[in-house]
Motif scaffolding. Structure first.
Motif, PDB file in Angstrom:
ATOM      1  N   ARG A  51       0.841  -1.202   0.000  1.00 19.15           N
ATOM      2  CA  ARG A  51       0.000   0.000   0.000  1.00 19.15           C
ATOM      3  C   ARG A  51       0.878   1.254   0.000  1.00 19.15           C
ATOM      4  O   ARG A  51       0.589   2.231  -0.679  1.00 19.15           O
ATOM      5  CB  ARG A  51      -0.938  -0.026   1.212  1.00 19.15           C
TER       6      ARG A  51
ATOM      7  N   ASP B 191       2.063   1.715  -3.490  1.00 17.66           N
ATOM      8  CA  ASP B 191       0.941   2.131  -4.338  1.00 17.66           C
ATOM      9  C   ASP B 191       0.656   3.625  -4.157  1.00 17.66           C
ATOM     10  O   ASP B 191       0.473   4.360  -5.130  1.00 17.66           O
ATOM     11  CB  ASP B 191      -0.334   1.348  -4.019  1.00 17.66           C
ATOM     12  N   MET B 192       0.621   4.057  -2.907  1.00 18.39           N
ATOM     13  CA  MET B 192       0.337   5.460  -2.614  1.00 18.39           C
ATOM     14  C   MET B 192       1.483   6.358  -3.080  1.00 18.39           C
ATOM     15  O   MET B 192       1.259   7.454  -3.591  1.00 18.39           O
ATOM     16  CB  MET B 192       0.043   5.634  -1.133  1.00 18.39           C
TER      17      MET B 192
ATOM     18  N   HIS C 244       1.081   6.725  -6.776  1.00 15.03           N
ATOM     19  CA  HIS C 244      -0.088   7.544  -7.091  1.00 15.03           C
ATOM     20  C   HIS C 244       0.182   9.029  -6.839  1.00 15.03           C
ATOM     21  O   HIS C 244      -0.166   9.879  -7.648  1.00 15.03           O
ATOM     22  CB  HIS C 244      -1.303   7.097  -6.277  1.00 15.03           C
ATOM     23  N   GLU C 245       0.794   9.336  -5.733  1.00 14.93           N
ATOM     24  CA  GLU C 245       1.013  10.738  -5.356  1.00 14.93           C
ATOM     25  C   GLU C 245       2.137  11.391  -6.165  1.00 14.93           C
ATOM     26  O   GLU C 245       2.033  12.549  -6.562  1.00 14.93           O
ATOM     27  CB  GLU C 245       1.321  10.856  -3.859  1.00 14.93           C
TER      28      GLU C 245
ATOM     29  N   TRP D 118       5.305   6.953   5.468  1.00 17.01           N
ATOM     30  CA  TRP D 118       4.479   7.667   4.509  1.00 17.01           C
ATOM     31  C   TRP D 118       4.102   9.052   5.024  1.00 17.01           C
ATOM     32  O   TRP D 118       4.215  10.045   4.313  1.00 17.01           O
ATOM     33  CB  TRP D 118       3.231   6.850   4.179  1.00 17.01           C
TER      34      TRP D 118
ATOM     35  N   CYS E 196       5.049  12.608   3.360  1.00 10.41           N
ATOM     36  CA  CYS E 196       3.998  13.566   2.985  1.00 10.41           C
ATOM     37  C   CYS E 196       4.244  14.926   3.619  1.00 10.41           C
ATOM     38  O   CYS E 196       4.137  15.966   2.954  1.00 10.41           O
ATOM     39  CB  CYS E 196       2.626  13.047   3.406  1.00 10.41           C
TER      40      CYS E 196
ATOM     41  N   ARG F  94      -4.783  14.365   1.353  1.00 12.29           N
ATOM     42  CA  ARG F  94      -4.288  13.330   0.443  1.00 12.29           C
ATOM     43  C   ARG F  94      -3.366  12.335   1.132  1.00 12.29           C
ATOM     44  O   ARG F  94      -2.883  11.403   0.497  1.00 12.29           O
ATOM     45  CB  ARG F  94      -3.577  13.982  -0.737  1.00 12.29           C
TER      46      ARG F  94
ATOM     47  N   TRP G  43      -4.001   9.938   3.045  1.00  9.03           N
ATOM     48  CA  TRP G  43      -4.540   8.573   3.102  1.00  9.03           C
ATOM     49  C   TRP G  43      -4.706   7.971   1.718  1.00  9.03           C
ATOM     50  O   TRP G  43      -5.205   6.867   1.575  1.00  9.03           O
ATOM     51  CB  TRP G  43      -5.857   8.544   3.867  1.00  9.03           C
ATOM     52  N   GLY G  44      -4.297   8.694   0.691  1.00  8.60           N
ATOM     53  CA  GLY G  44      -4.338   8.170  -0.659  1.00  8.60           C
ATOM     54  C   GLY G  44      -5.693   8.347  -1.316  1.00  8.60           C
ATOM     55  O   GLY G  44      -6.608   8.916  -0.742  1.00  8.60           O
TER      56      GLY G  44
ATOM     57  N   ARG H 247     -10.770   4.335  -2.653  1.00  8.37           N
ATOM     58  CA  ARG H 247     -10.793   3.025  -3.311  1.00  8.37           C
ATOM     59  C   ARG H 247     -12.161   2.398  -3.113  1.00  8.37           C
ATOM     60  O   ARG H 247     -12.834   2.645  -2.122  1.00  8.37           O
ATOM     61  CB  ARG H 247      -9.747   2.104  -2.691  1.00  8.37           C
TER      62      ARG H 247
END
Length: 73
Positions: free
Chosen positions: A5, A8-9, A12-13, A50, A54, A63, A65-66, A69
């Motif tokens: 995760r 993934d985040m 994405h970010e 993370w 951030c 943002r 928490w991503g 989904r």
């Protein structure tokens, strides 16, 4: 947070290339002057890593928490 995760985040970010670069080269005081990759390798919780990344990169809190989904079925 699972390590998958986290990555993934990160992608994405920041995008795949920049995300990996940030994880491997950004030294964060909040992580004991380690990079995110070093902190994770040392056993730090990926969520802690993370949030520190951030904060350092001025990602807006909404943002952290991503992306939203779909619920798992």
């Amino acid at each position: 947070m699972r390590l998958s995760r986290f990555y993934d985040m990160l992608e994405h970010e920041f995008g795949a290339a920049q995300g990996r670069m940030l994880a491997e080269q950004t030294v964060l005081g909040d992580l004991g002057h380690r990079t995110p990759a070093q902190a994770i390798d040392d056993g730090e919780d990926p969520k802690t890593v993370w949030f520190a990344l951030c904060k350092n990169q001025d990602v807006p809190r909404e943002r952290w928490w991503g992306p939203d989904r779909e619920p798992r079925r």
